[in-house]
Scaffold this motif. Sequence first.
Motif, short mmCIF file in Angstrom:
data_model
loop_
_atom_site.label_atom_id
_atom_site.label_comp_id
_atom_site.label_asym_id
_atom_site.label_seq_id
_atom_site.Cartn_x
_atom_site.Cartn_y
_atom_site.Cartn_z
N LEU A 29 0.84 -1.20 0.00
CA LEU A 29 0.00 0.00 0.00
C LEU A 29 0.87 1.25 0.00
O LEU A 29 0.60 2.22 -0.73
N TYR A 30 1.93 1.22 0.79
CA TYR A 30 2.87 2.35 0.84
C TYR A 30 3.49 2.58 -0.54
O TYR A 30 3.55 3.71 -1.02
N ILE A 31 3.95 1.50 -1.17
CA ILE A 31 4.63 1.63 -2.46
C ILE A 31 3.66 2.14 -3.53
O ILE A 31 4.01 3.01 -4.35
N ILE A 32 2.43 1.62 -3.53
CA ILE A 32 1.44 2.04 -4.53
C ILE A 32 1.12 3.52 -4.38
O ILE A 32 1.13 4.29 -5.36
N LEU A 33 0.85 3.95 -3.15
CA LEU A 33 0.54 5.37 -2.91
C LEU A 33 1.74 6.25 -3.24
O LEU A 33 1.57 7.36 -3.80
N GLY A 93 13.73 8.45 -14.11
CA GLY A 93 14.89 7.86 -13.46
C GLY A 93 15.04 8.24 -12.00
O GLY A 93 15.22 7.38 -11.14
N LEU A 94 14.94 9.53 -11.72
CA LEU A 94 15.12 10.00 -10.36
C LEU A 94 14.03 9.49 -9.44
O LEU A 94 14.29 9.05 -8.32
N LYS A 95 12.79 9.54 -9.92
CA LYS A 95 11.67 9.07 -9.09
C LYS A 95 11.76 7.57 -8.84
O LYS A 95 11.47 7.10 -7.73
N LEU A 96 12.15 6.82 -9.86
CA LEU A 96 12.27 5.37 -9.69
C LEU A 96 13.30 5.02 -8.63
O LEU A 96 13.05 4.18 -7.75
N ILE A 101 14.53 3.15 -3.07
CA ILE A 101 15.27 3.33 -1.82
C ILE A 101 14.30 3.47 -0.64
O ILE A 101 14.49 2.86 0.42
N CYS A 102 13.25 4.29 -0.81
CA CYS A 102 12.27 4.48 0.27
C CYS A 102 11.50 3.20 0.57
O CYS A 102 11.16 2.92 1.72
N SER A 103 11.20 2.42 -0.47
CA SER A 103 10.50 1.16 -0.28
C SER A 103 11.35 0.18 0.53
O SER A 103 10.83 -0.55 1.40
N LEU A 104 12.65 0.16 0.25
CA LEU A 104 13.56 -0.68 1.04
C LEU A 104 13.61 -0.22 2.49
O LEU A 104 13.61 -1.05 3.42
N ALA A 105 13.63 1.10 2.69
CA ALA A 105 13.67 1.64 4.05
C ALA A 105 12.42 1.26 4.83
O ALA A 105 12.49 0.80 5.98
N MET A 106 11.25 1.45 4.20
CA MET A 106 10.00 1.13 4.89
C MET A 106 9.80 -0.37 5.02
O MET A 106 9.15 -0.85 5.95
N SER A 141 16.23 10.37 1.25
CA SER A 141 15.75 8.98 1.16
C SER A 141 16.88 8.00 1.45
O SER A 141 16.69 6.99 2.13
N LEU A 142 18.08 8.29 0.93
CA LEU A 142 19.24 7.44 1.18
C LEU A 142 19.61 7.45 2.65
O LEU A 142 19.97 6.41 3.22
N MET A 143 19.52 8.62 3.27
CA MET A 143 19.82 8.71 4.70
C MET A 143 18.79 7.93 5.51
O MET A 143 19.14 7.25 6.47
N MET A 144 17.51 8.01 5.12
CA MET A 144 16.47 7.27 5.83
C MET A 144 16.70 5.77 5.72
O MET A 144 16.61 5.04 6.72
N PHE A 145 17.00 5.30 4.52
CA PHE A 145 17.24 3.87 4.32
C PHE A 145 18.44 3.39 5.13
O PHE A 145 18.37 2.36 5.82
#
Length: 243
Positions: A29-33, A93-96, A101-106, A141-145
């Motif tokens: 759900l997080y990734i889809i949103l 590219g940037l958004k992907l 990265i954020c999906s891995l973190a969450m 995002s990288l720092m969060m992960f």
Amino acid sequence: MIVKVMKQVNSLNDYVNKNIGIQIIVLCLYIILLCVVSYFHEGWHDEGQAWLIARDDTLWHLIRYTTHWEGHPPLWHLILMPFAKAGLSFQFGLKLINIVICSLAMGLMILKSRLPWYFRFTLPFTYFCFYQYGVVSRPYSLMMFSMMLAAYYYQKRQEKPYHEAISLAIVSGSQAYGMMLALGIAIAWAFDIIKTDIENGCLTLSNIWKNKQSKALLLLFGISFVWALTMVPLKETAYVSLR
């Protein structure tokens, strides 16, 4: 009454922890949103600047010159560079990269964290975890992960000290702020090693050197020192003169 409620909460927490399907549904759900909102996000100038640097700069010029103007280590640009130079568009590219990265973190938070389920299921949808770090494509995002990764390995730092050191090295390389966070955690880790040796009555330089954790910390400090060298301001970046 309170005791009964707490038992029910603990029972629900145990059920959620054992049911991996619920956790995966929340992560999906997080990734889809995140994908939907990111699609409509118009990139800011600083997001575009990082992509253009990664696309047009050379590796040597990036490390030798550009990052001294940017004021942050080059790790984010190094991650973007292969994709930008391969010809991917800025928007895609940037958004992907940021979404992955954020999906891995969450994923680490939802699937591996020791936090209660109601924290693990709500924090990903808060402002910073979802929008500021997830939608706005910056090295946050990288720092969060890497902070999630460091938190996961911190409890295993005695068995896997190099995993923790590399995680903190990524934190350090993500941003100048990340460097301060990583070194703060490293200092606390070093004090913990010394405290343990004092309690065991074996605090000697030879024992500290034989400790794998100490060697991992030296590796972390060495990498962080290199990151710091890449962001030392050049003379021409000074806004005012102190003379």
